[in-house]
Design a protein around this motif. Structure first.
Motif, PDB file in Angstrom:
ATOM      1  N   MET A 163       0.847  -1.190   0.000  1.00  0.00           N
ATOM      2  CA  MET A 163       0.000   0.000   0.000  1.00  0.00           C
ATOM      3  C   MET A 163       0.890   1.251   0.000  1.00  0.00           C
ATOM      4  N   THR A 164       0.800   2.024  -1.046  1.00  0.00           N
ATOM      5  CA  THR A 164       1.613   3.233  -1.164  1.00  0.00           C
ATOM      6  C   THR A 164       1.055   4.333  -0.273  1.00  0.00           C
ATOM      7  N   ALA A 165       1.923   4.931   0.536  1.00  0.00           N
ATOM      8  CA  ALA A 165       1.476   5.980   1.444  1.00  0.00           C
ATOM      9  C   ALA A 165       1.076   7.230   0.672  1.00  0.00           C
ATOM     10  N   ILE A 166       0.015   7.875   1.134  1.00  0.00           N
ATOM     11  CA  ILE A 166      -0.428   9.147   0.568  1.00  0.00           C
ATOM     12  C   ILE A 166      -0.044  10.212   1.575  1.00  0.00           C
ATOM     13  N   ARG A 167       1.045  10.931   1.318  1.00  0.00           N
ATOM     14  CA  ARG A 167       1.641  11.783   2.346  1.00  0.00           C
ATOM     15  C   ARG A 167       1.281  13.265   2.255  1.00  0.00           C
ATOM     16  N   THR A 168       0.924  13.745   1.073  1.00  0.00           N
ATOM     17  CA  THR A 168       0.654  15.179   0.937  1.00  0.00           C
ATOM     18  C   THR A 168      -0.793  15.444   0.553  1.00  0.00           C
ATOM     19  N   LYS A 169      -1.224  16.685   0.817  1.00  0.00           N
ATOM     20  CA  LYS A 169      -2.583  17.075   0.427  1.00  0.00           C
ATOM     21  C   LYS A 169      -2.771  16.920  -1.075  1.00  0.00           C
ATOM     22  N   GLU A 170      -1.739  17.282  -1.837  1.00  0.00           N
ATOM     23  CA  GLU A 170      -1.820  17.178  -3.293  1.00  0.00           C
ATOM     24  C   GLU A 170      -1.986  15.726  -3.734  1.00  0.00           C
ATOM     25  N   ASN A 171      -1.243  14.824  -3.071  1.00  0.00           N
ATOM     26  CA  ASN A 171      -1.373  13.393  -3.385  1.00  0.00           C
ATOM     27  C   ASN A 171      -2.802  12.915  -3.183  1.00  0.00           C
ATOM     28  N   LEU A 172      -3.380  13.308  -2.050  1.00  0.00           N
ATOM     29  CA  LEU A 172      -4.734  12.851  -1.729  1.00  0.00           C
ATOM     30  C   LEU A 172      -5.752  13.393  -2.721  1.00  0.00           C
ATOM     31  N   GLN A 209      -5.632   6.654   4.591  1.00  0.00           N
ATOM     32  CA  GLN A 209      -4.206   6.476   4.324  1.00  0.00           C
ATOM     33  C   GLN A 209      -3.455   7.795   4.523  1.00  0.00           C
ATOM     34  N   TYR A 210      -4.077   8.872   4.062  1.00  0.00           N
ATOM     35  CA  TYR A 210      -3.454  10.183   4.196  1.00  0.00           C
ATOM     36  C   TYR A 210      -3.305  10.584   5.665  1.00  0.00           C
ATOM     37  N   VAL A 211      -4.386  10.462   6.427  1.00  0.00           N
ATOM     38  CA  VAL A 211      -4.337  10.848   7.843  1.00  0.00           C
ATOM     39  C   VAL A 211      -3.318   9.985   8.589  1.00  0.00           C
ATOM     40  N   ALA A 212      -3.310   8.686   8.300  1.00  0.00           N
ATOM     41  CA  ALA A 212      -2.380   7.775   8.970  1.00  0.00           C
ATOM     42  C   ALA A 212      -0.933   8.126   8.658  1.00  0.00           C
ATOM     43  N   ALA A 213      -0.684   8.613   7.435  1.00  0.00           N
ATOM     44  CA  ALA A 213       0.687   8.915   7.003  1.00  0.00           C
ATOM     45  C   ALA A 213       1.220  10.224   7.590  1.00  0.00           C
ATOM     46  N   VAL A 239      -6.251   0.982   8.476  1.00  0.00           N
ATOM     47  CA  VAL A 239      -6.773   1.638   7.277  1.00  0.00           C
ATOM     48  C   VAL A 239      -7.592   0.651   6.438  1.00  0.00           C
ATOM     49  N   LYS A 240      -7.066  -0.548   6.303  1.00  0.00           N
ATOM     50  CA  LYS A 240      -7.720  -1.564   5.474  1.00  0.00           C
ATOM     51  C   LYS A 240      -9.033  -2.019   6.108  1.00  0.00           C
TER      52      LYS A 240
END
Length: 216
Positions: free
Chosen positions: A1-10, A70-74, A126-127
């Motif tokens: 699972m690829t992490a979603i780290r930035t607002k732009e990513n999300l 995923q974003y919040v967790a990252a 997350v899953k």
């Protein structure tokens, strides 16, 4: 699972999932609007379209909601920095275990864990948290909205649309029952589903941008 780290990513991930669904719905509408096809074919497409609309509604909520988690967790926030719903997700397993023991002392361990780990990184699951139960009624949606820390008020007036027109009709079609869907009625459903997805998308993106997932 690829992490979603930035607002732009999300925002990009949610938008990508949203766009292809809109294109497919638009393509189906175009087929039904074709004046060269028979009325029978239009009725068949409308029935099939009900199942497709539901699939996109459920799929979008499940996919984009999971992206948000995923974003919040990252972000690596401590337990004390997040809203209580995320803390509940974090200790859900401990609560289930305590419930099995049926002892107050077991629940005290859950309480102690939360108190003692306020400055520890919040590692919540997350899953499978965004569980549509393959039947995304308003009751199920309300639970998902709570898990994500969002405001359900935006869907309060949509109960009949979601439960009767969307989920109810989809179940009729999926179970092979006879049910005719008029073209005009189907097009109204298209507009409603597009609106529902847009509302859910906006809630996720607004929470991301304003960081409302954080504790007040």
């Amino acid at each position: 699972m690829t992490a979603i780290r930035t607002k732009e990513n999300l925002v990009d991930k949610i938008s990508q999932d949203h766009v292809w669904r809109l294109r497919e719905i638009s393509e189906l509408r175009g087929l039904i609007e074709d004046t060269t096809i028979s009325e029978l074919r239009k009725r068949v497409l409308c029935r099939a379209g009900v199942a497709l609309l539901y699939a996109h509604w459920e799929g979008f909520v499940k996919k984009s909601g999971t992206y948000f988690l995923q974003y919040v967790a990252a972000q690596g926030h401590n337990i004390s920095e997040l809203r209580s719903n995320f803390v509940t997700l974090l200790v859900r397993g401990k609560i289930d275990k305590a419930s099995e023991s049926n002892k107050y002392s077991a629940f005290a361990e859950v309480t102690r864990y939360i108190i003692d780990n306020q400055t520890s990184r919040a590692r919540f699951p997350v899953k499978n948290v965004v569980d549509t139960k393959s039947n995304l009624s308003t009751n199920v949606l309300k639970e998902i909205i709570w898990c994500l820390g969002l405001n359900y008020d935006h869907f309060e007036t949509k109960k009949n649309i979601i439960d009767l027109k969307l989920v109810g009709r989809r179940n009729h079609v999926a179970h092979g029952e006879s049910m005719e869907v008029e073209v005009r009625d189907f097009f109204e459903m298209v507009g409603e589903v597009i609106g529902l997805m847009a509302t859910f998308k906006n809630l996720l993106e607004n929470s991301c941008v304003t960081e409302s997932y954080k504790a007040a």
